[in-house]
Design a protein around this motif. Structure first.
Motif, PDB file in Angstrom:
ATOM      1  N   GLN A 184      -9.306   7.739  -4.471  1.00 33.80           N
ATOM      2  CA  GLN A 184      -9.967   6.591  -5.102  1.00 33.80           C
ATOM      3  C   GLN A 184      -8.948   5.606  -5.679  1.00 33.80           C
ATOM      4  O   GLN A 184      -9.015   5.237  -6.852  1.00 33.80           O
ATOM      5  N   ARG A 185      -8.049   5.206  -4.820  1.00 33.84           N
ATOM      6  CA  ARG A 185      -6.970   4.321  -5.231  1.00 33.84           C
ATOM      7  C   ARG A 185      -7.317   2.854  -4.958  1.00 33.84           C
ATOM      8  O   ARG A 185      -6.792   1.956  -5.602  1.00 33.84           O
ATOM      9  N   ILE A 191      -7.818  -3.525   2.973  1.00 35.70           N
ATOM     10  CA  ILE A 191      -7.698  -4.941   2.608  1.00 35.70           C
ATOM     11  C   ILE A 191      -7.616  -5.776   3.885  1.00 35.70           C
ATOM     12  O   ILE A 191      -6.729  -5.568   4.716  1.00 35.70           O
ATOM     13  N   PHE A 192      -8.551  -6.702   4.056  1.00 31.98           N
ATOM     14  CA  PHE A 192      -8.467  -7.621   5.190  1.00 31.98           C
ATOM     15  C   PHE A 192      -7.266  -8.535   4.996  1.00 31.98           C
ATOM     16  O   PHE A 192      -7.073  -9.109   3.919  1.00 31.98           O
ATOM     17  N   THR A 193      -6.455  -8.650   6.046  1.00 33.65           N
ATOM     18  CA  THR A 193      -5.304  -9.551   5.965  1.00 33.65           C
ATOM     19  C   THR A 193      -5.430 -10.711   6.945  1.00 33.65           C
ATOM     20  O   THR A 193      -4.904 -11.785   6.693  1.00 33.65           O
ATOM     21  N   GLU A 194      -6.097 -10.471   8.065  1.00 34.69           N
ATOM     22  CA  GLU A 194      -6.353 -11.550   9.023  1.00 34.69           C
ATOM     23  C   GLU A 194      -7.827 -11.503   9.396  1.00 34.69           C
ATOM     24  O   GLU A 194      -8.379 -10.427   9.611  1.00 34.69           O
ATOM     25  N   VAL A 195      -8.422 -12.672   9.460  1.00 34.65           N
ATOM     26  CA  VAL A 195      -9.847 -12.759   9.766  1.00 34.65           C
ATOM     27  C   VAL A 195     -10.048 -13.718  10.937  1.00 34.65           C
ATOM     28  O   VAL A 195      -9.580 -14.853  10.898  1.00 34.65           O
ATOM     29  N   GLU A 248      -5.745  -3.632   6.522  1.00 32.93           N
ATOM     30  CA  GLU A 248      -4.723  -2.622   6.200  1.00 32.93           C
ATOM     31  C   GLU A 248      -5.360  -1.560   5.315  1.00 32.93           C
ATOM     32  O   GLU A 248      -5.957  -1.875   4.288  1.00 32.93           O
ATOM     33  N   THR A 249      -5.264  -0.306   5.759  1.00 33.96           N
ATOM     34  CA  THR A 249      -5.843   0.800   4.999  1.00 33.96           C
ATOM     35  C   THR A 249      -4.758   1.805   4.654  1.00 33.96           C
ATOM     36  O   THR A 249      -3.646   1.736   5.178  1.00 33.96           O
ATOM     37  N   LEU A 250      -5.118   2.745   3.810  1.00 31.51           N
ATOM     38  CA  LEU A 250      -4.147   3.789   3.456  1.00 31.51           C
ATOM     39  C   LEU A 250      -3.852   4.694   4.653  1.00 31.51           C
ATOM     40  O   LEU A 250      -2.847   5.389   4.677  1.00 31.51           O
ATOM     41  N   LEU A 251      -4.731   4.670   5.652  1.00 33.64           N
ATOM     42  CA  LEU A 251      -4.530   5.493   6.852  1.00 33.64           C
ATOM     43  C   LEU A 251      -3.820   4.730   7.956  1.00 33.64           C
ATOM     44  O   LEU A 251      -3.571   5.282   9.031  1.00 33.64           O
ATOM     45  N   GLY A 252      -3.545   3.453   7.708  1.00 36.60           N
ATOM     46  CA  GLY A 252      -2.876   2.655   8.735  1.00 36.60           C
ATOM     47  C   GLY A 252      -3.618   1.352   8.975  1.00 36.60           C
ATOM     48  O   GLY A 252      -4.556   1.020   8.264  1.00 36.60           O
ATOM     49  N   THR A 253      -3.188   0.643  10.003  1.00 35.17           N
ATOM     50  CA  THR A 253      -3.757  -0.670  10.312  1.00 35.17           C
ATOM     51  C   THR A 253      -4.969  -0.517  11.214  1.00 35.17           C
ATOM     52  O   THR A 253      -4.928   0.224  12.188  1.00 35.17           O
ATOM     53  N   MET A 254      -6.044  -1.206  10.853  1.00 33.39           N
ATOM     54  CA  MET A 254      -7.234  -1.202  11.699  1.00 33.39           C
ATOM     55  C   MET A 254      -7.395  -2.597  12.291  1.00 33.39           C
ATOM     56  O   MET A 254      -7.662  -3.557  11.571  1.00 33.39           O
ATOM     57  N   ASP A 255      -7.206  -2.691  13.596  1.00 33.51           N
ATOM     58  CA  ASP A 255      -7.411  -3.966  14.285  1.00 33.51           C
ATOM     59  C   ASP A 255      -8.770  -3.951  14.954  1.00 33.51           C
ATOM     60  O   ASP A 255      -9.067  -3.067  15.756  1.00 33.51           O
ATOM     61  N   ILE A 256      -9.587  -4.926  14.607  1.00 36.74           N
ATOM     62  CA  ILE A 256     -10.925  -5.005  15.191  1.00 36.74           C
ATOM     63  C   ILE A 256     -10.905  -6.099  16.243  1.00 36.74           C
ATOM     64  O   ILE A 256     -10.665  -7.260  15.918  1.00 36.74           O
ATOM     65  N   PRO A 257     -11.117  -5.722  17.513  1.00 33.11           N
ATOM     66  CA  PRO A 257     -11.001  -6.714  18.587  1.00 33.11           C
ATOM     67  C   PRO A 257     -12.171  -7.690  18.594  1.00 33.11           C
ATOM     68  O   PRO A 257     -13.262  -7.376  18.114  1.00 33.11           O
ATOM     69  N   THR A 258     -11.933  -8.876  19.152  1.00 31.52           N
ATOM     70  CA  THR A 258     -13.032  -9.836  19.299  1.00 31.52           C
ATOM     71  C   THR A 258     -13.746  -9.556  20.608  1.00 31.52           C
ATOM     72  O   THR A 258     -13.205  -9.750  21.684  1.00 31.52           O
ATOM     73  N   ILE A 259     -14.960  -9.067  20.496  1.00 32.54           N
ATOM     74  CA  ILE A 259     -15.820  -8.812  21.654  1.00 32.54           C
ATOM     75  C   ILE A 259     -17.156  -9.460  21.309  1.00 32.54           C
ATOM     76  O   ILE A 259     -17.669  -9.234  20.211  1.00 32.54           O
ATOM     77  N   PRO A 260     -17.713 -10.274  22.197  1.00 37.08           N
ATOM     78  CA  PRO A 260     -18.919 -11.041  21.809  1.00 37.08           C
ATOM     79  C   PRO A 260     -20.059 -10.145  21.339  1.00 37.08           C
ATOM     80  O   PRO A 260     -20.729 -10.454  20.356  1.00 37.08           O
ATOM     81  N   ALA A 261     -20.287  -9.045  22.043  1.00 36.89           N
ATOM     82  CA  ALA A 261     -21.350  -8.113  21.666  1.00 36.89           C
ATOM     83  C   ALA A 261     -21.108  -6.834  22.431  1.00 36.89           C
ATOM     84  O   ALA A 261     -20.545  -6.853  23.527  1.00 36.89           O
ATOM     85  N   SER A 262     -21.529  -5.716  21.859  1.00 36.19           N
ATOM     86  CA  SER A 262     -21.235  -4.419  22.469  1.00 36.19           C
ATOM     87  C   SER A 262     -22.351  -3.446  22.152  1.00 36.19           C
ATOM     88  O   SER A 262     -22.933  -3.478  21.068  1.00 36.19           O
ATOM     89  N   LEU A 297       0.836  -1.210   0.000  1.00 36.64           N
ATOM     90  CA  LEU A 297       0.000   0.000   0.000  1.00 36.64           C
ATOM     91  C   LEU A 297       0.865   1.251   0.000  1.00 36.64           C
ATOM     92  O   LEU A 297       0.562   2.236  -0.687  1.00 36.64           O
ATOM     93  N   ASP A 298       1.959   1.212   0.752  1.00 37.91           N
ATOM     94  CA  ASP A 298       2.888   2.355   0.750  1.00 37.91           C
ATOM     95  C   ASP A 298       3.450   2.562  -0.662  1.00 37.91           C
ATOM     96  O   ASP A 298       3.547   3.699  -1.147  1.00 37.91           O
ATOM     97  N   TYR A 299       3.829   1.468  -1.294  1.00 38.68           N
ATOM     98  CA  TYR A 299       4.336   1.503  -2.680  1.00 38.68           C
ATOM     99  C   TYR A 299       3.274   2.101  -3.614  1.00 38.68           C
ATOM    100  O   TYR A 299       3.577   2.941  -4.478  1.00 38.68           O
ATOM    101  N   ALA A 300       2.003   1.704  -3.415  1.00 39.88           N
ATOM    102  CA  ALA A 300       0.932   2.209  -4.284  1.00 39.88           C
ATOM    103  C   ALA A 300       0.772   3.722  -4.133  1.00 39.88           C
ATOM    104  O   ALA A 300       0.587   4.438  -5.119  1.00 39.88           O
ATOM    105  N   VAL A 301       0.870   4.201  -2.905  1.00 46.12           N
ATOM    106  CA  VAL A 301       0.742   5.649  -2.690  1.00 46.12           C
ATOM    107  C   VAL A 301       1.939   6.364  -3.306  1.00 46.12           C
ATOM    108  O   VAL A 301       1.785   7.350  -4.038  1.00 46.12           O
ATOM    109  N   GLU A 302       3.118   5.819  -3.042  1.00 44.81           N
ATOM    110  CA  GLU A 302       4.339   6.472  -3.518  1.00 44.81           C
ATOM    111  C   GLU A 302       4.363   6.589  -5.043  1.00 44.81           C
ATOM    112  O   GLU A 302       4.769   7.615  -5.597  1.00 44.81           O
ATOM    113  N   HIS A 303       3.869   5.535  -5.731  1.00 40.69           N
ATOM    114  CA  HIS A 303       3.976   5.520  -7.194  1.00 40.69           C
ATOM    115  C   HIS A 303       2.641   5.775  -7.893  1.00 40.69           C
ATOM    116  O   HIS A 303       2.516   5.502  -9.087  1.00 40.69           O
ATOM    117  N   ASP A 304       1.652   6.255  -7.149  1.00 37.54           N
ATOM    118  CA  ASP A 304       0.345   6.583  -7.730  1.00 37.54           C
ATOM    119  C   ASP A 304      -0.277   5.388  -8.460  1.00 37.54           C
ATOM    120  O   ASP A 304      -0.630   5.469  -9.638  1.00 37.54           O
TER     121      ASP A 304
END
Lengths: 558, 558
Positions: A524-525, A254-258, A221-235, A105-112
């Motif tokens: 819109q990359r 892009i989801f990398t771990e599910v 993984e997003t262009l703004l950084g990594t988004m980790d979504i914690p496992t919580i049964p319900a909230s 993703l860093d490469y994609a931003v750097e090289h458009d």
């Protein structure tokens, strides 16, 4: 297994079509003639020079680019068969870790560069098909991230690499005594990350839920950084980030771990097929079962037309005649429908479910007998083989596609009739008949999915065949868009359904989606044109078609 | 019914506390002394002139403004009892239709007014408590929108006015043979719109689901216009607008109509109480039942401390001694826990569930016998009466509050121990003991809710009592925030939990929420300070407290 470069699945598997099945299709749509397939070599020869700057993770070989240029939508199929691909990605990367995805993703931003996430390449709505662009296009294939990374047995949560395909999900879990239970028809090839990104649903959703109910968290993984979504049964602490990221189809990241909720392998699983005297009886029976919360793992109701077709495609003529005679003796005529169902659980649970199910089915005139068990078992063995049918019919010049939606119970009959009729009549002005049939396969207390299959004749050219499909798709999609229904219950939006999304989400719903995508990816990359239409589509042919679809959709919305 | 202006529920109902129950509390926290209550008249006399321009729907009478100034959080309670309210809304409107709500939003924009949506006023997290502001504040009470507007029996979808409280939801449905099945402890007063806006969960979530599973669509009035969310059983067409609007706590708009999935009244419903020898046995049994998908409608496990307290508060001394002797004869000592469960369905379904449940409970040493039935019935009759306890203990100078979270099974023991210990020790430096106990009441295959109650002594002044509560709340919330858990499983965020939200959602999750709120309400006019902290809180006292909380939360996140 050798994967077909221009069709579905394993090259060594061929789904046979019995002669009386083929005759039935021809009796509706007329005689057919096959179109000529392009060779892989001829397509590879068309691949232009890559516009991507070199990177250790990026492969620019022609074959990689051909094999990642298309999914499994009907237009994708025609492109692969005709060799007229239009656009190829400029390269493919095969990352093995989240941090390599970040690096890309860093490469994609750097090289458009534009980025397309690729799981199993099974999209039937154009999710991974690149649009022509001034910018270079990189497809990120997550297929090497295919491991069960962690299994917490106490909390029954498994962590997978996002590129893990169905068989590897199940085999790695089965080795530990668990199952995920997500079985979309694309299961042999589609991946867990793709299921989450496009909100898929599997055949046993009645027991295990849709992917929404299984998805417990993970990493995007997003262009703004990594988004980790914690496992919580319900909230109750505000909207759930799982629900906001699911279905974003690569537009936010892009989801990398599910992480998914898994279940111990059931003690017993059984499938059955029964025949119901008519559509109303069949529909009412399954509605009653789901609204009474009888524990089951799947139900599917084929309408009379589908029951007839499936019996012709799934049996030899002699077998069919015997069965037909038996059913007629039992009072089941041409209106008979087929109801497939399954129970999964402990033996005791299944026994008590079956007692309730049989009572309800009997009260609506269901007939199963000794056949129920055998036919159920046949269904379960062939459950992932339907997509191979396109391969076989294609060689005879018969085109096949499906579409699906869901709506509330009180609207099922009307919408099913309208969709079938739209398809049946769509090519009449060209003198063409279309063979159409439908089943319900995902049941909710509120309503059901509607899944319609249609056969039509290949025209004399690829262009004309595509034109026929466009007419069919547009007519049916317009009916759905104005029909209190979703443009897709289980296949996602991709590019093909994007023009119809506003009818479902409304102006403020579209605003929500656009606002989020705009914030996470102002250039819109990330997978442009998917989910939300690209504001300035480059490919003019594609653009004109989109434009036509859009106008149809707008006339619906307006 | 006359509703208490300064506490919970119906004025005519008093929950008695048996003498040995009160002795038990005093044995832990010491002797207590009551604080003096303010009168309604003295509070009404403080209400300042309204800053709102006249409007036919807006009432500015002092009593309306007092009765809408506070919810049911502990600080709200102290404000109502001391008469030190701080801030009052400038007026209250009681719209009867969606279009009147629209009219009020237009008025708010035109006159630069802040808006607080008000359902049953039962928030325990500060959702409806106004913050001091330079702008006038209008509370919109939806209580007159309390009708069942439509019931579609085929699709089992009911449409309600958003202000319909629990009893009116159920009675209007019951007249037609249906139930919603949503029974939060606040059920007598809380409303269907409030449940959706704050993502609540009811006692029978095991059968009926959380409000997330019931909410089928509806109407939300926003500053950008009306958002109609259609009822579609399930969709893969991008993120679900239901999930994006639920839990927004008035920040995106105000729900005016709510469509919910309803169920036919069950043939039979039964509740039982059994005793388990210890915590591990009890927890393992309920985990096994939920992970094995045994159909049930509720389970609740009280730890040994809660079991002891509830038996003291719920029985006369003589009854307790008999029960205690019986349980000790059965080998159940001080570690015994109490497990309450329910089955709801057809008689046949319940019979088969009970067979499975009893087998599992027995295998973990459960003891029920003839008492199980009687105690289950007692539980079900008193299930909405717990909130009245605060009223009774208050008159003795005993303060009570609760907090709740949820986490995965593998983290339940650790988190429960940490929360209890944080509360037990929070006031030690002041020489105060706190009485703490816990139950699990919402079970998921992945984990469970954790619900902790604590008693502490009122100090000699209201200020000091509030200070004690702040220490308790901050300590426990910080433990939760760093504990793989949610800051609220069923009470929402409001203002009290807002400082801890970033620990749960992460930086990108907070960005998503802020982006949406900013887009829908750039002036922060809609329920400011709720869910997301107000950037420039006006009330300095409140602000300082928030600041302290925030720093605690940040030290956790960082």
């Amino acid at each position: 297994m050798g994967r077909r470069w221009n069709g579905w699945g394993d090259e060594s598997y061929i789904k046979e079509v019995p002669a009386h099945g083929e005759r039935l299709i021809h009796s509706v749509i007329g005689e057919t003639h096959a179109l000529t397939d392009a060779t892989l070599e001829s397509v590879m020869a068309q691949v232009p020079a890559s516009r991507l700057p070199a990177h250790p993770l990026v492969v620019t070989a022609a074959e990689d680019r051909v094999r990642h240029a298309r999914g499994q939508s009907f237009p994708d199929w025609l492109a692969m068969r005709s060799g007229d691909f239009g656009v190829f990605p400029d390269g493919v990367a095969y990352p093995e870790t989240s941090s390599q995805v970040r690096e890309l993703l860093d490469y994609a931003v750097e090289h458009d560069v534009e980025v397309i996430p690729y799981g199993g390449g099974t999209s039937v709505a154009g999710h991974i098909t690149p649009l022509a662009s001034q910018r270079a296009i990189l497809t990120i294939d997550l297929g090497r991230m295919n491991q069960l990374m962690e299994l917490n047995e106490e909390s029954q949560i498994a962590t997978f690499g996002a590129g893990t395909p169905g068989p590897l999900v199940e085999s790695q879990l089965r080795a530990r005594g668990y199952t995920l239970g997500h079985f979309p028809q694309s299961w042999e090839l589609s991946t867990i990350g793709g299921w989450v990104a496009s909100r898929s649903s599997g055949q046993q959703s009645l027991r295990y839920g849709r992917i929404e109910q299984m998805f417990a968290g993970g990493r995007m993984e997003t262009l703004l950084g990594t988004m980790d979504i914690p496992t919580i049964p319900a909230s109750s602490a505000g909207p759930d980030m799982r629900e906001i990221t699911m279905g974003m189809e690569g537009r936010m990241g892009i989801f990398t771990e599910v992480k998914v909720r898994v279940t111990r392998m059931a003690e017993e699983e059984r499938f059955f097929v029964v025949f119901m005297p008519n559509w109303q009886a069949a529909k009412t029976a399954v509605r009653e079962l789901v609204q009474n919360k009888v524990p089951m793992s799947m139900m599917r109701v084929s309408n009379a037309k589908e029951a007839k077709t499936h019996l012709h495609l799934g049996t030899q003529e002699k077998q069919f005649k015997l069965l037909d005679r038996f059913l007629r003796l039992m009072g089941m005529g041409d209106e008979r429908c087929m109801l497939t169902y399954g129970v999964t659980g402990t033996k005791y649970q299944n026994k008590t479910s079956l007692k309730q199910i049989r009572k309800v089915l009997k009260s609506h005139g269901g007939v199963g007998g000794p056949l129920a068990n055998i036919m159920g078992s046949i269904w379960s063995h062939g459950r992932f083989k339907f997509p191979y049918l396109r391969e076989t019919t294609w060689t005879r010049g018969i085109a096949v596609d499906t579409l699906e939606t869901s709506t509330d119970w009180d609207n099922i009959d009307q919408l099913m009739a309208d969709v079938e009729s739209a398809l049946e009549t769509a090519l009449r002005s060209d003198g063409e008949e279309v063979m159409v049939f439908t089943h319900l396969s995902h049941m909710y207390t509120q309503g059901s999915s509607i899944y319609t299959t249609y056969f039509f004749r290949c025209a004399d050219s690829y262009e004309e065949t595509l034109e026929r499909w466009r007419k069919l798709k547009n007519k049916a999609s317009s009916v759905i868009a104005r029909g209190r229904a979703t443009i897709s219950h289980q296949h996602g939006v991709g590019k093909d359904h994007a023009p119809y999304l506003p009818a479902e989400k409304g102006a403020l719903g579209m605003r929500v989606l656009n606002t989020l995508v705009q914030d996470f990816d102002p250039q819109q990359r990330m997978n442009p044109g998917t989910l939300l239409e690209k504001s300035n589509a480059g490919n003019t042919a594609e653009h004109a078609a989109k434009k036509a679809q859009q106008e149809a959709a707008e006339s619906v919305v307006g």
